[in-house]
Motif scaffolding. Structure first.
Motif, mmCIF file in Angstrom:
data_model
loop_
_atom_site.group_PDB
_atom_site.id
_atom_site.type_symbol
_atom_site.label_atom_id
_atom_site.label_comp_id
_atom_site.label_asym_id
_atom_site.label_seq_id
_atom_site.Cartn_x
_atom_site.Cartn_y
_atom_site.Cartn_z
ATOM 1 N N TRP A 128 28.342 30.092 48.978
ATOM 2 C CA TRP A 128 28.379 30.296 50.425
ATOM 3 C C TRP A 128 27.732 29.136 51.171
ATOM 4 N N ASN A 168 30.736 25.809 50.058
ATOM 5 C CA ASN A 168 32.191 25.851 50.143
ATOM 6 C C ASN A 168 32.770 26.181 51.511
ATOM 7 N N THR A 169 31.962 26.685 52.431
ATOM 8 C CA THR A 169 32.493 26.954 53.767
ATOM 9 C C THR A 169 32.735 25.622 54.476
ATOM 10 N N ASN A 211 32.174 24.819 57.483
ATOM 11 C CA ASN A 211 30.935 24.558 58.206
ATOM 12 C C ASN A 211 29.770 24.833 57.261
ATOM 13 N N LYS A 212 29.133 23.770 56.790
ATOM 14 C CA LYS A 212 28.078 23.917 55.782
ATOM 15 C C LYS A 212 26.818 24.580 56.340
ATOM 16 N N LEU A 256 27.012 27.360 58.278
ATOM 17 C CA LEU A 256 27.414 28.702 58.708
ATOM 18 C C LEU A 256 26.329 29.734 58.438
ATOM 19 N N TRP A 315 38.445 29.801 51.878
ATOM 20 C CA TRP A 315 37.155 29.671 52.547
ATOM 21 C C TRP A 315 37.305 29.602 54.055
ATOM 22 N N ASP A 316 38.431 29.099 54.528
ATOM 23 C CA ASP A 316 38.671 29.131 55.976
ATOM 24 C C ASP A 316 38.673 30.573 56.482
ATOM 25 N N TRP A 319 37.198 33.231 55.002
ATOM 26 C CA TRP A 319 35.879 33.855 54.858
ATOM 27 C C TRP A 319 34.878 33.304 55.866
ATOM 28 N N GLU A 320 35.007 32.027 56.216
ATOM 29 C CA GLU A 320 34.130 31.477 57.254
ATOM 30 C C GLU A 320 34.359 32.193 58.580
ATOM 31 N N ASN A 321 35.601 32.521 58.864
ATOM 32 C CA ASN A 321 35.922 33.249 60.081
ATOM 33 C C ASN A 321 35.467 34.705 60.007
#
Length: 289
Positions: A71, A74-75, A77-78, A80, A262-263, A265-267
């Motif tokens: 987490w 890999n996001t 935005n490091k 996040l 990851w795009d 999950w970041e959202n």
């Protein structure tokens, strides 16, 4: 004037960085159950160092093929997780779950006991090491894919530990994996969990969240579940949603554009933290900044 603008921009950048200055610890957690020591990443909000109050904790589980630092690495935005810890003033713990443990206790392998590890050893270590609200009212759990399964599975089996749970793109029907082209690889990877019976579909189904709808109903924990419409796990998530609706279980269920990425999950994660924050506020356990 030009130099002044440059200095002003630099100052504002530093101010922004200071505002979101969450600290990351790497915590060593000895597992008596497995005879090993594993790492966990712990993100502490910027307010933690100067605060004397206890903080709520969110446990954030990684997916298959991954490890505790996923987490953070890999996001897109490091920052996040750092930013969410600061924004909501909570501690975020990302424990190790190995590549294919599914956060369950293996019935055949004493070296793969991740249900015991998370629910007893990790939580105990975190509560002893940090200023936490050391009861269920200040503790939530969520995760992605295998971690989504893990969060729902562990919270259903241990409702005394968590006040809410979530799942992002959760592998809520473990047998789905065996229907993929790489099923032979999955069987091999699941050897530490199910041993020689790693190809037994019934064994996967017995440990699936889909089989836990009645237990989830009895526990009455608030749940947030979502999955991308292009995700290969969308149908099991829809089935879980149907079963929860049939059982009249209150839960937040969302489908969004996106796949197993990851795009996505970041959202998704900020929605989970917002959901949890409302419950923590209701429980009156949020820390003061």
């Amino acid at each position: 004037m030009k130099k002044f603008k440059i200095l002003l921009s630099a100052f504002l950048l530093c101010l922004t960085t200071m505002t979101y200055a969450a600290k990351v610890d790497t915590l060593q957690i000895a597992s008596t159950a497995m005879g090993k020591t594993y790492k966990a990443a712990v993100v502490l909000p910027n307010s933690y160092a100067k605060s004397k109050t206890a903080f709520p904790v969110m446990y954030l589980l990684h997916g298959a093929y991954g490890h505790f630092s996923d987490w953070l690495k890999n996001t897109p935005n490091k920052k996040l997780v750092h930013n969410l810890a600061d924004q909501y003033n909570m501690i975020i713990v990302m424990p190790e779950g190995e590549t294919f443990s599914f956060y369950i206790d293996s019935p055949v392998n004493k070296e793969s006991q991740f249900e015991t590890f998370i629910t007893q050893e990790v939580i105990q270590k975190v509560d002893k090491t940090y200023k936490t609200i050391a009861n269920k009212n200040g503790r939530v759990i969520t995760g992605l894919s295998m971690g989504g399964h893990g969060a729902l599975y562990l919270s259903a089996r241990h409702p005394d530990l968590f006040c809410a749970a979530g799942s992002m793109s959760g592998a809520v029907d473990m047998s789905t994996m065996l229907n993929r082209d790489s099923s032979a690889q999955v069987v091999k990877l699941m050897q530490p969990v199910f041993g020689d019976k790693s190809g037994n579909t019934e064994l996967y189904e017995q440990n699936s969240v889909l089989r836990m709808a009645d237990k989830i109903k009895a526990n009455k924990l608030p749940l947030i579940i979502d999955c991308g419409v292009d995700d290969f796990l969308i149908e099991p998530n829809r089935e879980l949603h149907r079963r929860l609706v049939y059982n009249r279980v209150d839960h937040d269920y969302t489908e969004r554009p996106g796949a197993h990425t990851w795009d996505y999950w970041e959202n998704s994660l900020p929605y989970h933290v917002l959901f949890f924050n409302k419950i923590l506020l209701k429980n009156q356990v949020t820390a003061k900044k």
